[in-house]
Design a protein around this motif. Structure first.
Motif, PDB file in Angstrom:
ATOM      1  N   GLU A 119      -7.274   1.407   4.537  1.00 38.82           N
ATOM      2  CA  GLU A 119      -5.902   1.640   4.823  1.00 38.82           C
ATOM      3  C   GLU A 119      -5.366   1.911   5.842  1.00 38.82           C
ATOM      4  O   GLU A 119      -6.097   2.048   6.921  1.00 38.82           O
ATOM      5  CB  GLU A 119      -5.070   2.819   4.570  1.00 38.82           C
ATOM      6  N   VAL A 120      -4.251   0.101   6.282  1.00 33.61           N
ATOM      7  CA  VAL A 120      -3.979   0.244   7.491  1.00 33.61           C
ATOM      8  C   VAL A 120      -2.575   0.890   7.350  1.00 33.61           C
ATOM      9  O   VAL A 120      -1.912   1.077   7.370  1.00 33.61           O
ATOM     10  CB  VAL A 120      -3.505  -1.409   7.449  1.00 33.61           C
ATOM     11  N   ASP A 121      -2.131   1.257   8.955  1.00 35.21           N
ATOM     12  CA  ASP A 121      -1.305   1.939   9.232  1.00 35.21           C
ATOM     13  C   ASP A 121      -0.494   0.746   9.326  1.00 35.21           C
ATOM     14  O   ASP A 121      -0.103  -0.037   9.795  1.00 35.21           O
ATOM     15  CB  ASP A 121      -1.807   2.110  11.081  1.00 35.21           C
ATOM     16  N   PRO A 122       0.853   1.281   8.568  1.00 39.00           N
ATOM     17  CA  PRO A 122       1.887   0.763   8.451  1.00 39.00           C
ATOM     18  C   PRO A 122       2.840  -0.080   9.380  1.00 39.00           C
ATOM     19  O   PRO A 122       3.626  -1.131   9.599  1.00 39.00           O
ATOM     20  CB  PRO A 122       2.732   1.470   7.551  1.00 39.00           C
ATOM     21  N   SER A 123       2.535   0.259  10.854  1.00 39.02           N
ATOM     22  CA  SER A 123       3.282  -0.430  11.703  1.00 39.02           C
ATOM     23  C   SER A 123       2.199  -1.276  12.245  1.00 39.02           C
ATOM     24  O   SER A 123       3.050  -2.361  13.022  1.00 39.02           O
ATOM     25  CB  SER A 123       3.078   1.278  13.203  1.00 39.02           C
ATOM     26  N   ASN A 124       1.119  -2.319  11.617  1.00 40.77           N
ATOM     27  CA  ASN A 124       0.505  -3.080  11.890  1.00 40.77           C
ATOM     28  C   ASN A 124       0.530  -4.120  11.226  1.00 40.77           C
ATOM     29  O   ASN A 124      -0.325  -4.887  10.847  1.00 40.77           O
ATOM     30  CB  ASN A 124      -1.151  -2.552  12.246  1.00 40.77           C
ATOM     31  N   TYR A 125       1.632  -3.960   9.673  1.00 41.26           N
ATOM     32  CA  TYR A 125       1.602  -5.045   8.805  1.00 41.26           C
ATOM     33  C   TYR A 125       3.070  -4.813   8.283  1.00 41.26           C
ATOM     34  O   TYR A 125       3.777  -3.980   9.490  1.00 41.26           O
ATOM     35  CB  TYR A 125       0.342  -5.143   8.304  1.00 41.26           C
ATOM     36  N   GLY A 126       3.280  -5.999   7.937  1.00 42.36           N
ATOM     37  CA  GLY A 126       5.173  -6.099   7.569  1.00 42.36           C
ATOM     38  C   GLY A 126       5.105  -6.842   6.130  1.00 42.36           C
ATOM     39  O   GLY A 126       4.186  -7.295   5.396  1.00 42.36           O
ATOM     40  N   GLU A 127       6.393  -7.546   5.964  1.00 39.49           N
ATOM     41  CA  GLU A 127       6.625  -7.916   4.622  1.00 39.49           C
ATOM     42  C   GLU A 127       6.556  -9.502   5.257  1.00 39.49           C
ATOM     43  O   GLU A 127       7.201 -10.268   6.523  1.00 39.49           O
ATOM     44  CB  GLU A 127       7.955  -7.903   4.155  1.00 39.49           C
ATOM     45  N   ARG A 128       6.346  -9.919   3.949  1.00 41.19           N
ATOM     46  CA  ARG A 128       6.824 -11.760   4.404  1.00 41.19           C
ATOM     47  C   ARG A 128       7.344 -12.518   4.030  1.00 41.19           C
ATOM     48  O   ARG A 128       8.651 -11.960   3.338  1.00 41.19           O
ATOM     49  CB  ARG A 128       5.657 -12.756   3.221  1.00 41.19           C
ATOM     50  N   TYR A 129       8.354 -13.451   4.968  1.00 42.87           N
ATOM     51  CA  TYR A 129      10.095 -13.363   5.075  1.00 42.87           C
ATOM     52  C   TYR A 129      10.133 -14.540   4.015  1.00 42.87           C
ATOM     53  O   TYR A 129       9.256 -15.269   4.098  1.00 42.87           O
ATOM     54  CB  TYR A 129      10.298 -13.507   6.429  1.00 42.87           C
ATOM     55  N   THR A 130      11.406 -15.033   3.551  1.00 43.55           N
ATOM     56  CA  THR A 130      11.514 -15.997   3.098  1.00 43.55           C
ATOM     57  C   THR A 130      12.669 -16.607   3.353  1.00 43.55           C
ATOM     58  O   THR A 130      13.282 -17.535   3.673  1.00 43.55           O
ATOM     59  CB  THR A 130      12.631 -15.587   1.799  1.00 43.55           C
ATOM     60  N   LYS A 131      13.299 -16.102   4.810  1.00 43.07           N
ATOM     61  CA  LYS A 131      13.771 -16.716   5.962  1.00 43.07           C
ATOM     62  C   LYS A 131      13.452 -16.381   7.398  1.00 43.07           C
ATOM     63  O   LYS A 131      13.209 -15.311   7.506  1.00 43.07           O
ATOM     64  CB  LYS A 131      15.366 -16.299   5.860  1.00 43.07           C
ATOM     65  N   ASP A 132      13.340 -17.430   8.322  1.00 42.22           N
ATOM     66  CA  ASP A 132      13.455 -16.809   9.760  1.00 42.22           C
ATOM     67  C   ASP A 132      13.983 -16.672  10.283  1.00 42.22           C
ATOM     68  O   ASP A 132      15.379 -16.443   9.579  1.00 42.22           O
ATOM     69  CB  ASP A 132      13.114 -18.532  10.198  1.00 42.22           C
ATOM     70  N   ALA A 133      14.247 -15.830  12.032  1.00 41.24           N
ATOM     71  CA  ALA A 133      15.275 -15.504  12.849  1.00 41.24           C
ATOM     72  C   ALA A 133      16.531 -15.818  12.254  1.00 41.24           C
ATOM     73  O   ALA A 133      17.896 -15.678  12.672  1.00 41.24           O
ATOM     74  CB  ALA A 133      14.225 -15.173  13.458  1.00 41.24           C
ATOM     75  N   ASN A 134      16.150 -16.927  11.569  1.00 43.51           N
ATOM     76  CA  ASN A 134      18.072 -17.847  12.171  1.00 43.51           C
ATOM     77  C   ASN A 134      18.163 -18.179  10.201  1.00 43.51           C
ATOM     78  O   ASN A 134      19.740 -18.945  10.437  1.00 43.51           O
ATOM     79  CB  ASN A 134      17.953 -19.425  13.068  1.00 43.51           C
ATOM     80  N   GLY A 135      17.802 -17.480   9.676  1.00 44.79           N
ATOM     81  CA  GLY A 135      18.180 -17.577   8.193  1.00 44.79           C
ATOM     82  C   GLY A 135      17.828 -18.962   7.846  1.00 44.79           C
ATOM     83  O   GLY A 135      18.690 -19.167   6.713  1.00 44.79           O
ATOM     84  N   VAL A 136      17.011 -19.623   8.169  1.00 43.31           N
ATOM     85  CA  VAL A 136      16.735 -20.929   7.574  1.00 43.31           C
ATOM     86  C   VAL A 136      15.996 -20.331   6.442  1.00 43.31           C
ATOM     87  O   VAL A 136      14.753 -19.869   7.511  1.00 43.31           O
ATOM     88  CB  VAL A 136      16.092 -21.609   8.122  1.00 43.31           C
ATOM     89  N   PRO A 137      15.367 -21.140   5.517  1.00 42.08           N
ATOM     90  CA  PRO A 137      14.915 -21.288   4.062  1.00 42.08           C
ATOM     91  C   PRO A 137      13.413 -21.151   4.997  1.00 42.08           C
ATOM     92  O   PRO A 137      13.644 -22.634   5.300  1.00 42.08           O
ATOM     93  CB  PRO A 137      15.045 -21.369   3.249  1.00 42.08           C
ATOM     94  N   LEU A 138      12.298 -20.482   4.075  1.00 42.90           N
ATOM     95  CA  LEU A 138      10.802 -20.778   4.804  1.00 42.90           C
ATOM     96  C   LEU A 138      10.383 -21.838   3.349  1.00 42.90           C
ATOM     97  O   LEU A 138      10.369 -20.929   2.290  1.00 42.90           O
ATOM     98  CB  LEU A 138      10.139 -19.812   5.285  1.00 42.90           C
TER      99      LEU A 138
END
Length: 294
Positions: free
Chosen positions: A102-121
């Motif tokens: 098990e990895v501590d939750p602080s060390n991974y995250g969700e995969r995003y469908t949009k970048d920081a500017n809201g552009v779809p990926l």
């Protein structure tokens, strides 16, 4: 003998003979069906990224998905001839040791469908190869330690030890923090994604990060450009792991190749020819018609 008795006996013999033929035909049909089911269950088709494979929690039916049940990556190919990777007999015969940490939750995250500017990926999956620089246990301990500082948060999706054990760390649908400031240079040009406006862009959002345990002669050493290399079973387990995915050969890269800080050189002494020979023995392209019947 009266004609009626003779006709009755002939009729009885005829029905007995017809019944025998019907039984033989049905038996042969069942054997053909059984053989057909056995032949189609040999090949399995992977998801975009490798999935955790634990026999105790994965059913036989899930292991034996046939080509007709394969996921479609490109929606434009629906109802057309489709080509995907499928595993081979050699893949099914190789049985690596499997583990989970098990990895501590602080060390991974969700995969995003949009970048920081809201552009779809819509980036295609990528595999990035790493090495630990020290023992596998030290890497796992680091990943299990909470890190509030986003600059030191790190993880892999999987780690392969010197004895070939595959340690699953971060689920494939999550974003592991394997590469920092990074860009993949492929046939589609420069690919990178910025998900946090406070941090440099990276390939993590569409990458599967897998690491090899560094050989003991290089543990803790810096400023080296080679070492004794990885074990045969590490290459076997790495190929087995990646064979379960639909990641294209030309989208399997290294931390050294995607890093743009000029500070990462892993994995050192990696033999791509050996790896691809093993990978191609564990998976092959299969073509099938996915057209719907009218």
């Amino acid at each position: 003998m009266r004609f009626r008795d003779w006709a009755s006996r002939v009729t009885l013999v005829f029905f007995m003979f017809a019944t025998l033929i019907l039984v033989v035909f049905m038996s042969g049909s069942r054997q053909i069906q059984s053989h057909s089911n056995a032949s189609t269950s040999e090949a399995t088709v992977g998801s975009q990224y490798p999935q955790a494979q634990f026999p105790s929690v994965i059913t036989t039916e899930e292991k034996k998905r046939t080509l007709s049940k394969a996921p479609i990556n490109n929606q434009n190919q629906i109802n057309k001839i489709n080509t995907q990777y499928a595993t081979t007999t050699a893949f099914s015969q190789y049985k690596p040791n499997l583990a989970r940490a098990e990895v501590d939750p602080s060390n991974y995250g969700e995969r995003y469908t949009k970048d920081a500017n809201g552009v779809p990926l819509n980036n295609q999956p990528l595999v990035v190869l790493h090495e630990t620089s020290n023992s596998a246990s030290s890497a796992v301990n680091f990943f299990q330690t909470p890190h509030d500082d986003e600059n030191v948060q790190a993880s892999y999706h999987a780690l392969i030890t010197l004895d070939g054990t595959i340690i699953y760390l971060v689920p494939p649908d999550k974003r592991a923090f394997g590469a920092g400031n990074s860009v993949f240079k492929g046939i589609n040009g420069m690919e990178t994604v910025q998900t946090n406006p406070q941090l440099p862009p990276s390939v993590n959002n569409f990458a599967y990060n897998v690491s090899l345990e560094t050989p003991r002669d290089a543990w803790g050493k810096t400023n080296i450009d080679q070492h004794s290399g990885y074990t045969e079973v590490q290459y076997d387990s790495l190929a087995w792991l990646i064979a379960q995915s639909q990641v294209l050969d030309d989208r399997i890269t290294t931390h050294r190749a995607v890093d743009i800080t000029n500070g990462k050189v892993d994995p050192l002494s990696f033999d791509f020819d050996k790896f691809f020979n093993k990978l191609h023995s564990f998976r092959e392209l299969k073509t099938f018609n996915n057209a719907k019947k009218s």
